[in-house]
Motif scaffolding. Sequence first.
Motif, PDB file in Angstrom:
ATOM      1  N   PHE A   1       7.111  11.776   4.121  1.00 13.67           N
ATOM      2  CA  PHE A   1       6.322  12.721   3.342  1.00 13.67           C
ATOM      3  C   PHE A   1       4.923  12.752   3.922  1.00 13.67           C
ATOM      4  CE2 PHE A   1       5.473   8.762   1.160  1.00 13.67           C
ATOM      5  CZ  PHE A   1       4.138   8.837   0.819  1.00 13.67           C
ATOM      6  N   VAL A   2       4.267  13.869   3.745  1.00 20.11           N
ATOM      7  CA  VAL A   2       2.880  14.029   4.179  1.00 20.11           C
ATOM      8  C   VAL A   2       2.004  13.757   2.962  1.00 20.11           C
ATOM      9  CG1 VAL A   2       1.156  15.628   5.081  1.00 20.11           C
ATOM     10  CG2 VAL A   2       3.511  15.715   5.939  1.00 20.11           C
ATOM     11  N   ASP A   3       1.058  12.850   3.116  1.00 21.04           N
ATOM     12  CA  ASP A   3       0.172  12.475   2.022  1.00 21.04           C
ATOM     13  C   ASP A   3      -0.629  13.694   1.562  1.00 21.04           C
ATOM     14  OD1 ASP A   3      -1.999  11.448   0.454  1.00 21.04           O
ATOM     15  OD2 ASP A   3      -1.659   9.493   1.386  1.00 21.04           O
TER      16      ASP A   3
ATOM     17  N   ALA B   1       0.842  -1.203   0.000  1.00 16.71           N
ATOM     18  CA  ALA B   1       0.000   0.000   0.000  1.00 16.71           C
ATOM     19  C   ALA B   1       0.878   1.255   0.000  1.00 16.71           C
ATOM     20  CB  ALA B   1      -0.925  -0.006   1.217  1.00 16.71           C
ATOM     21  N   LEU B   2       1.954   1.241   0.782  1.00 14.63           N
ATOM     22  CA  LEU B   2       2.864   2.385   0.824  1.00 14.63           C
ATOM     23  C   LEU B   2       3.566   2.545  -0.515  1.00 14.63           C
ATOM     24  CD1 LEU B   2       4.188   4.687   2.353  1.00 14.63           C
ATOM     25  CD2 LEU B   2       5.876   3.050   3.205  1.00 14.63           C
TER      26      LEU B   2
ATOM     27  N   ARG C   1      -2.292   9.045  10.087  1.00 17.63           N
ATOM     28  CA  ARG C   1      -2.686   8.288   8.887  1.00 17.63           C
ATOM     29  C   ARG C   1      -2.073   8.872   7.625  1.00 17.63           C
ATOM     30  NH1 ARG C   1      -9.022   8.191   9.353  1.00 17.63           N
ATOM     31  NH2 ARG C   1      -8.625   9.891  10.772  1.00 17.63           N
ATOM     32  N   TYR C   2      -1.698  10.152   7.653  1.00 13.21           N
ATOM     33  CA  TYR C   2      -1.196  10.838   6.467  1.00 13.21           C
ATOM     34  C   TYR C   2       0.308  11.096   6.541  1.00 13.21           C
ATOM     35  CZ  TYR C   2      -6.161  11.567   5.917  1.00 13.21           C
ATOM     36  OH  TYR C   2      -7.508  11.358   5.795  1.00 13.21           O
ATOM     37  N   PHE C   3       0.930  10.698   7.641  1.00 15.75           N
ATOM     38  CA  PHE C   3       2.356  10.920   7.847  1.00 15.75           C
ATOM     39  C   PHE C   3       3.071   9.609   7.509  1.00 15.75           C
ATOM     40  CE2 PHE C   3       6.294  11.966   9.877  1.00 15.75           C
ATOM     41  CZ  PHE C   3       6.349  13.344   9.864  1.00 15.75           C
TER      42      PHE C   3
ATOM     43  N   ASP D   1      -8.027  21.328   6.413  1.00 15.97           N
ATOM     44  CA  ASP D   1      -8.028  22.099   7.654  1.00 15.97           C
ATOM     45  C   ASP D   1      -6.833  21.779   8.558  1.00 15.97           C
ATOM     46  OD1 ASP D   1      -9.052  19.558   8.147  1.00 15.97           O
ATOM     47  OD2 ASP D   1     -10.270  20.246   9.834  1.00 15.97           O
ATOM     48  N   VAL D   2      -6.043  20.754   8.225  1.00 19.12           N
ATOM     49  CA  VAL D   2      -4.849  20.439   9.013  1.00 19.12           C
ATOM     50  C   VAL D   2      -3.676  21.190   8.406  1.00 19.12           C
ATOM     51  CG1 VAL D   2      -3.298  18.626   9.833  1.00 19.12           C
ATOM     52  CG2 VAL D   2      -5.745  18.169   9.619  1.00 19.12           C
ATOM     53  N   THR D   3      -3.203  22.198   9.118  1.00 17.40           N
ATOM     54  CA  THR D   3      -2.097  23.018   8.623  1.00 17.40           C
ATOM     55  C   THR D   3      -0.838  22.853   9.459  1.00 17.40           C
ATOM     56  OG1 THR D   3      -2.843  24.885   9.963  1.00 17.40           O
ATOM     57  CG2 THR D   3      -3.656  24.763   7.683  1.00 17.40           C
ATOM     58  N   GLN D   4      -0.953  22.085  10.543  1.00 16.50           N
ATOM     59  CA  GLN D   4       0.193  21.890  11.422  1.00 16.50           C
ATOM     60  C   GLN D   4       0.134  20.476  11.994  1.00 16.50           C
ATOM     61  OE1 GLN D   4       0.758  25.031  14.233  1.00 16.50           O
ATOM     62  NE2 GLN D   4       1.960  23.756  15.618  1.00 16.50           N
TER      63      GLN D   4
END
Length: 191
Positions: free
Chosen positions: A154-156, A52-53, A126-128, A162-165
């Motif tokens: 990497f950040v997906d 998956a990665l 989940r996105y990191f 709305d996630v900026t940090q």
Amino acid sequence: MSEPRPVSNATLLRKLLVVAVLMFGFGWALIPIYRKICEVTGINILTGKDPALEARLRNTQVDTTRQVVIEFDANRQGPWRFKPRVNHLSVHPGELVTVEYDLVNLQDHPVAGQAIPSYAPMLAGRYFNKLECFCLKQQILQGGETRQFPVVFFVDPQLPQDVTQITLSYTFFEVPGAAAKPQAQAPAPRS
């Protein structure tokens, strides 16, 4: 002398062949059983590849229209000095990034430890996507040793708008008994 009984020899031969076939089949079945047990328990992973990665990596594109601030935090439980080389970075989702953490063993003997990551906000985990991380296995440092450990991630780009940090926090724990402490030297025998 009694004559050999051909019927009993043939029966014995059939039984031995059945046993040999069963043993071969059991040995052959052990490989997938072993892999499944390792997969379920998470120990001794044979390939280390996450399909998956890999698929996400092939489809990753850098989103230059937005930036996410990644804060790096380090905590310790044990005889360490542990800190990131940078406190924060501004990255584009999909961009490949490398940061380093410094780890110093403050003891005069080998000590083993392992880092456990956490994320804030929690959904960011989940996105990191970490491609290389010292947190994946125990680290053994000799007395007074200093090491730098890279984290490649990497950040997906699918990270919610709305996630900026994101805060990536590692806590480095000592693993008791994983590093053998030196034994006191016995006095030299007298002649």
